[in-house]
Design a protein around this motif. Structure first.
Motif, PDB file in Angstrom:
ATOM      1  N   LEU A   1       0.820  -1.091  -0.160  1.00 43.28           N
ATOM      2  CA  LEU A   1       0.034  -0.009   0.134  1.00 43.28           C
ATOM      3  C   LEU A   1       0.756   1.370  -0.142  1.00 43.28           C
ATOM      4  N   LEU A   2       2.053   1.274   0.739  1.00 41.34           N
ATOM      5  CA  LEU A   2       2.734   2.369   0.917  1.00 41.34           C
ATOM      6  C   LEU A   2       3.485   2.596  -0.689  1.00 41.34           C
TER       7      LEU A   2
ATOM      8  N   VAL B   1      -5.293   4.807  -0.726  1.00 44.49           N
ATOM      9  CA  VAL B   1      -5.025   3.433  -0.299  1.00 44.49           C
ATOM     10  C   VAL B   1      -5.706   3.168   1.051  1.00 44.49           C
ATOM     11  N   ALA B   2      -6.099   2.098   1.153  1.00 44.62           N
ATOM     12  CA  ALA B   2      -6.643   1.473   2.656  1.00 44.62           C
ATOM     13  C   ALA B   2      -6.347   0.055   2.613  1.00 44.62           C
ATOM     14  N   GLY B   3      -6.320  -0.443   3.902  1.00 44.58           N
ATOM     15  CA  GLY B   3      -6.082  -1.742   3.901  1.00 44.58           C
ATOM     16  C   GLY B   3      -6.803  -2.735   4.903  1.00 44.58           C
ATOM     17  N   LEU B   4      -7.042  -3.919   5.093  1.00 45.99           N
ATOM     18  CA  LEU B   4      -7.656  -4.696   6.045  1.00 45.99           C
ATOM     19  C   LEU B   4      -6.518  -5.663   6.661  1.00 45.99           C
ATOM     20  N   GLU B   5      -6.268  -5.865   7.953  1.00 49.46           N
ATOM     21  CA  GLU B   5      -5.231  -6.698   8.356  1.00 49.46           C
ATOM     22  C   GLU B   5      -5.952  -6.934   9.831  1.00 49.46           C
TER      23      GLU B   5
ATOM     24  N   ARG C   1      -0.210   1.151  10.579  1.00 49.30           N
ATOM     25  CA  ARG C   1      -0.813   2.574  11.020  1.00 49.30           C
ATOM     26  C   ARG C   1       0.356   3.411  11.398  1.00 49.30           C
ATOM     27  N   GLU C   2       1.482   2.980  11.882  1.00 48.22           N
ATOM     28  CA  GLU C   2       2.738   3.716  12.205  1.00 48.22           C
ATOM     29  C   GLU C   2       3.145   4.177  10.818  1.00 48.22           C
ATOM     30  N   ARG C   3       3.043   3.626   9.657  1.00 54.81           N
ATOM     31  CA  ARG C   3       3.251   4.119   8.454  1.00 54.81           C
ATOM     32  C   ARG C   3       2.153   5.124   7.786  1.00 54.81           C
ATOM     33  N   ARG C   4       1.460   5.710   8.597  1.00 55.55           N
ATOM     34  CA  ARG C   4       0.379   6.471   8.181  1.00 55.55           C
ATOM     35  C   ARG C   4      -0.755   6.117   7.327  1.00 55.55           C
TER      36      ARG C   4
END
Length: 266
Positions: A64-65, A74-78, A88-91
């Motif tokens: 995503l980054l 971008v968005a994600g599911l984990e 989330r630390e990667r914003r």
């Protein structure tokens, strides 16, 4: 025989601390091995400012980054707490089981990626069906898997996980590698094949310790560790890595991954 003194994942105490250490091993050591796969998909689909991407099982979010670096939304599911925290630390906007709050108004995406193999107990067809429901008409779903076993030097190393898990439910990393296996997952989803490819993804580590930590962070050895014990699994994995240990102390295995692009008709 060289011996590795593993100070990361394998030496961490049980509980939250160990989960966090393993997540960091994934993010700092193993995740970058798949960059050629991520970049090949992004190039093929011309990911850019007009693309909205949802990563299913995005782990710590490097794919995503990279897409965000091309201008994509971008968005994600984990589901894993530690990995989601690193993303989330990667914003990055990453939720546990539903799109993050910032994406509530968005019901679908132009690109949904499934780069990681579903965990044991999760039916791959359900994962693909879920991805199909989240992609826009005219959009794409990308599925990825290991390439042919004979083209992957890591196959012998991954076999440790299968042997030492016995019948405890470990998933074969190569179950989706045979021709047509990924395509078969599209049945009944409304998606149609729209291309694909193979990508070389060498696994290269600066030393044996890093190789052990990176591979154990994949989660592929969890069932084996539960059945046979972490120490014995680490010992067997170290033995399996010896043929790929070079005179300068580095470890390198050549591998091939394949990806399938599926399109949702307009």
């Amino acid at each position: 025989m060289a011996s590795a003194r593993v100070t990361g994942t394998t030496a961490a105490p049980p509980g939250t601390g160990r989960a966090t250490a393993r997540a960091r091993d994934w993010a700092e050591i193993q995740e970058r091995m798949l960059v050629p796969l991520y970049e090949a998909v992004h190039d093929r689909l011309e990911v850019g400012p007009a693309t909205s991407v949802l990563g299913l099982g995005c782990r710590s979010g490097l794919a995503l980054l990279l897409a965000a670096g091309r201008g994509a939304q971008v968005a994600g599911l984990e589901p894993d707490d530690a990995l989601r925290g690193l993303a989330r630390e990667r914003r990055l906007r990453v939720g546990a089981d539903r799109p993050p709050e910032a994406d509530v108004a968005r019901s679908a995406y132009s690109l949904v990626t499934v780069f990681e193999q579903p965990p044991p107990g999760t039916e791959p067809r359900r994962t693909v069906a879920g991805a199909a429901r989240l992609v826009l008409p005219g959009g794409h779903v990308v599925l990825a898997a290991w390439g042919p076993r004979e083209r992957c030097e890591s196959a012998a190393v991954l076999d440790v996980a299968r042997r030492m898990a016995r019948r405890s439910g470990a998933r074969d990393p190569f179950e989706l590698s045979p021709p047509g296996a990924l395509e078969d997952l599209l049945a009944g989803t409304g998606l149609r094949p729209a291309g694909g490819g193979r990508v070389g993804c060498p696994f290269a580590y600066p030393d044996l310790e890093s190789a052990l930590r990176g591979l154990l962070a994949t989660g592929l050895y969890d069932a084996a560790a539960e059945f046979s014990g972490p120490a014995l699994v680490t010992k067997e994995l170290e033995e399996a890595l010896q043929p790929y240990l070079r005179p300068d102390g580095t470890v390198r295995m050549t591998n091939v991954f394949r990806y399938l692009i599926a399109e949702r008709p307009r």
